[in-house]
Structures are given as C-alpha cells and as structure tokens.
Design a protein around this motif. Structure first.
Motif, PDB file in Angstrom:
ATOM      1  N   GLU A  75      21.470  -9.499   2.582  1.00 19.33           N
ATOM      2  CA  GLU A  75      22.317  -9.169   1.434  1.00 19.33           C
ATOM      3  C   GLU A  75      21.434  -8.831   0.250  1.00 19.33           C
ATOM      4  OE1 GLU A  75      25.108 -12.330   0.803  1.00 19.33           O
ATOM      5  OE2 GLU A  75      26.145 -11.937   2.702  1.00 19.33           O
ATOM      6  N   VAL A  76      22.001  -8.107  -0.711  1.00 14.33           N
ATOM      7  CA  VAL A  76      21.252  -7.690  -1.896  1.00 14.33           C
ATOM      8  C   VAL A  76      20.661  -8.916  -2.583  1.00 14.33           C
ATOM      9  CG1 VAL A  76      21.417  -6.567  -4.154  1.00 14.33           C
ATOM     10  CG2 VAL A  76      22.638  -5.605  -2.198  1.00 14.33           C
ATOM     11  N   GLY A  77      19.352  -8.853  -2.870  1.00 18.12           N
ATOM     12  CA  GLY A  77      18.670  -9.979  -3.517  1.00 18.12           C
ATOM     13  C   GLY A  77      17.917 -10.868  -2.549  1.00 18.12           C
ATOM     14  N   ASN A  78      18.230 -10.756  -1.244  1.00 15.63           N
ATOM     15  CA  ASN A  78      17.536 -11.578  -0.236  1.00 15.63           C
ATOM     16  C   ASN A  78      16.076 -11.140  -0.090  1.00 15.63           C
ATOM     17  OD1 ASN A  78      20.213 -11.979   2.240  1.00 15.63           O
ATOM     18  ND2 ASN A  78      19.768 -13.132   0.406  1.00 15.63           N
ATOM     19  N   THR A  79      15.221 -12.117   0.205  1.00 14.42           N
ATOM     20  CA  THR A  79      13.839 -11.813   0.573  1.00 14.42           C
ATOM     21  C   THR A  79      13.811 -11.733   2.096  1.00 14.42           C
ATOM     22  OG1 THR A  79      12.997 -12.977  -1.354  1.00 14.42           O
ATOM     23  CG2 THR A  79      11.440 -12.599   0.438  1.00 14.42           C
ATOM     24  N   VAL A  80      13.255 -10.647   2.612  1.00 14.82           N
ATOM     25  CA  VAL A  80      13.248 -10.427   4.058  1.00 14.82           C
ATOM     26  C   VAL A  80      11.844 -10.154   4.576  1.00 14.82           C
ATOM     27  CG1 VAL A  80      15.619  -9.520   4.053  1.00 14.82           C
ATOM     28  CG2 VAL A  80      13.707  -7.922   3.845  1.00 14.82           C
ATOM     29  N   THR A  81      11.658 -10.411   5.863  1.00 10.56           N
ATOM     30  CA  THR A  81      10.412 -10.051   6.535  1.00 10.56           C
ATOM     31  C   THR A  81      10.735  -8.868   7.428  1.00 10.56           C
ATOM     32  OG1 THR A  81       9.805 -12.384   6.575  1.00 10.56           O
ATOM     33  CG2 THR A  81       8.521 -10.905   7.988  1.00 10.56           C
ATOM     34  N   CYS A  82       9.932  -7.818   7.329  1.00 16.18           N
ATOM     35  CA  CYS A  82      10.200  -6.647   8.167  1.00 16.18           C
ATOM     36  C   CYS A  82       8.902  -6.099   8.748  1.00 16.18           C
ATOM     37  CB  CYS A  82      10.925  -5.558   7.370  1.00 16.18           C
ATOM     38  SG  CYS A  82       9.993  -4.959   5.953  1.00 16.18           S
ATOM     39  N   ASN A  95      11.982  -2.433  10.327  1.00 18.87           N
ATOM     40  CA  ASN A  95      13.018  -3.241  10.974  1.00 18.87           C
ATOM     41  C   ASN A  95      12.963  -4.639  10.387  1.00 18.87           C
ATOM     42  OD1 ASN A  95      14.142  -1.378  12.944  1.00 18.87           O
ATOM     43  ND2 ASN A  95      12.153  -1.475  13.951  1.00 18.87           N
ATOM     44  N   ILE A  96      14.093  -5.082   9.805  1.00 18.30           N
ATOM     45  CA  ILE A  96      14.158  -6.431   9.226  1.00 18.30           C
ATOM     46  C   ILE A  96      14.284  -7.431  10.378  1.00 18.30           C
ATOM     47  CG2 ILE A  96      15.483  -8.007   7.755  1.00 18.30           C
ATOM     48  CD1 ILE A  96      16.478  -5.501   6.220  1.00 18.30           C
ATOM     49  N   VAL A  97      13.369  -8.408  10.430  1.00 17.63           N
ATOM     50  CA  VAL A  97      13.384  -9.392  11.523  1.00 17.63           C
ATOM     51  C   VAL A  97      13.735 -10.807  11.051  1.00 17.63           C
ATOM     52  CG1 VAL A  97      11.874  -8.128  13.100  1.00 17.63           C
ATOM     53  CG2 VAL A  97      10.857  -9.614  11.371  1.00 17.63           C
ATOM     54  N   CYS A  98      13.552 -11.094   9.745  1.00 12.16           N
ATOM     55  CA  CYS A  98      13.909 -12.403   9.185  1.00 12.16           C
ATOM     56  C   CYS A  98      14.582 -12.218   7.831  1.00 12.16           C
ATOM     57  CB  CYS A  98      12.668 -13.275   8.957  1.00 12.16           C
ATOM     58  SG  CYS A  98      11.863 -13.838  10.444  1.00 12.16           S
ATOM     59  N   VAL A  99      15.559 -13.094   7.535  1.00  6.50           N
ATOM     60  CA  VAL A  99      16.203 -13.118   6.215  1.00  6.50           C
ATOM     61  C   VAL A  99      16.000 -14.506   5.628  1.00  6.50           C
ATOM     62  CG1 VAL A  99      18.391 -12.927   4.967  1.00  6.50           C
ATOM     63  CG2 VAL A  99      17.945 -11.413   6.887  1.00  6.50           C
ATOM     64  N   GLU A 100      15.366 -14.563   4.457  1.00  6.42           N
ATOM     65  CA  GLU A 100      15.088 -15.861   3.792  1.00  6.42           C
ATOM     66  C   GLU A 100      14.443 -16.844   4.780  1.00  6.42           C
ATOM     67  OE1 GLU A 100      15.351 -16.326   0.644  1.00  6.42           O
ATOM     68  OE2 GLU A 100      16.658 -14.709  -0.029  1.00  6.42           O
ATOM     69  N   GLY A 101      13.540 -16.338   5.608  1.00  5.17           N
ATOM     70  CA  GLY A 101      12.806 -17.185   6.545  1.00  5.17           C
ATOM     71  C   GLY A 101      13.536 -17.506   7.838  1.00  5.17           C
TER      72      GLY A 101
END
Length: 212
Positions: A75-82, A95-101
C-alpha cells in the motif's frame, strides 16, 4: 450459525465472480478483481472493499474473502523489498517480494522511474548507474501506478540497493552512497546505495582498532 460483519462506514456488499464493480475509467482494479470491456469485475466470491489511492487520485476496488487473513498487499507509504528484473534509460522494473519485512506469497510488479531514484538532481539520474538486474532494493510505495505495476521511490538515504553482486558473482560492498566495490577484483560499480547499519559497524570497528 451466521456471523454478521458490521462495518460502520458502509454496508457489507457480498459480490460474486463476474459481477460489475465499476468502470475502469473511474476506479482502479485491485486484488480479487479483473478488467473486462472497460469494467472492473469481481474475480471471486467475497466482500467488496473500496480504498482511496491518494497519489493516483483514484478509488481502488478489490474483493476480499471473509474469514481469510487479508492478503498482504503493498500500500502507498509501505516500505518494500524488491528485486530488479530489468532496466532501461527511463525506469527499472522490479518484483516486490516483501512488504514491511513480511514475505509475500506472490511477487507484485513494480517500477522505479528515473525521477524517483533520489531526492536531489533528479534530472541527472542515470538508471544504469543506480540499479542493475538482480539487485535487491529497499523502496517506498508512492503510488499504485498503472497496469497493476506499483510505482516505487528510493529518494531517501535509507532506501536503495542493499544487496548486489559483481560481474565475478561476489556480493558487492558499499563504499559510498553512489558506489559499491567487488572485494575480489576491486572493481567499483555505481549504485543508488541504501544507508544501512553496516556504516555504523564499520565505525565501531575503527574505534575498536583504536582501543587495542
């Protein structure tokens, strides 16, 4: 036994696959929906969920299955790992693989546009000097984007490349905010490097060396 879901704001609307939820020109298609003939339709039996995407200025319609743990969605504002999948002069695909860890079951498509790579001198950004295919990047979701591809930003010190490998296949070491080095060959490569705790541990090591 029937359980009723009470939602103070709106009545709970249960939808079935194929049911029309809105016009694609007016609302964005979220999880559990698809677009056909210019209309957003439900892809499964569940509850209609309506959210605002402030950045895109649009309403997002999705379908959630009651009783199921809501799927993890960026979601908007989330920190993601891609993970960067490809680059071109205008943007990097990822490709986003994690959202907020939290790891995702399935990756989400995303892109980092040249203007969203860093906060300063945006017009001088070169994607090829910021990311390479295979890099692992920490980024922030700035918009739900278009065509089911999220727009990400790395325009903060803590955001950027956290893991990358050299041509020799060795993990690169960050040496500045814009460079990483291969410990095996000594070759330096340009990257938009995330400022991580490794900088602190390096300073600690220097202090320890002085103590000895």
């Amino acid at each position: 036994t029937h359980t009723h879901t009470h939602n103070m704001d709106t009545d709970v609307v249960v939808v079935c696959p194929g049911q029309r939820l809105g016009m694609a020109a007016e609302v964005m298609s979220g999880p559990g929906t698809y677009v056909r003939g210019g209309r957003v339709c439900a892809a499964l039996v569940g509850v209609k969920v309506v959210q605002q995407d402030e950045a895109a200025g649009k309403t997002v319609v999705s379908v959630r299955v009651p009783g199921e743990r809501p799927p993890l969605i960026p979601e908007v504002g989330n920190t993601v790992t891609c993970k960067i999948s490809s680059i071109n002069p205008r943007f990097a695909k990822a490709n986003i693989v994690c959202v907020e860890g939290m790891p995702l079951k399935d990756p989400f498509r995303a892109m980092i546009r040249a203007q969203d790579v860093r906060a300063t001198e945006k017009d001088k950004v070169e994607i090829s000097k910021s990311f390479r295919s295979g890099d692992v990047v920490i980024a922030k979701v700035i918009s739900l984007g278009d065509a089911r591809s999220y727009f990400l930003s790395t325009a903060e010190n803590e955001l950027g490349v956290v893991y990358a490998t050299s041509a020799a296949g060795v993990p690169l070491t960050a040496i500045s905010w814009c460079e990483m080095q291969c410990p095996k060959t000594g070759v330096k490569e340009f990257r938009k490097v995330a400022k991580v705790d490794a900088d602190i541990s390096a300073a600690d090591e220097e202090e320890n060396a002085m103590d000895e």
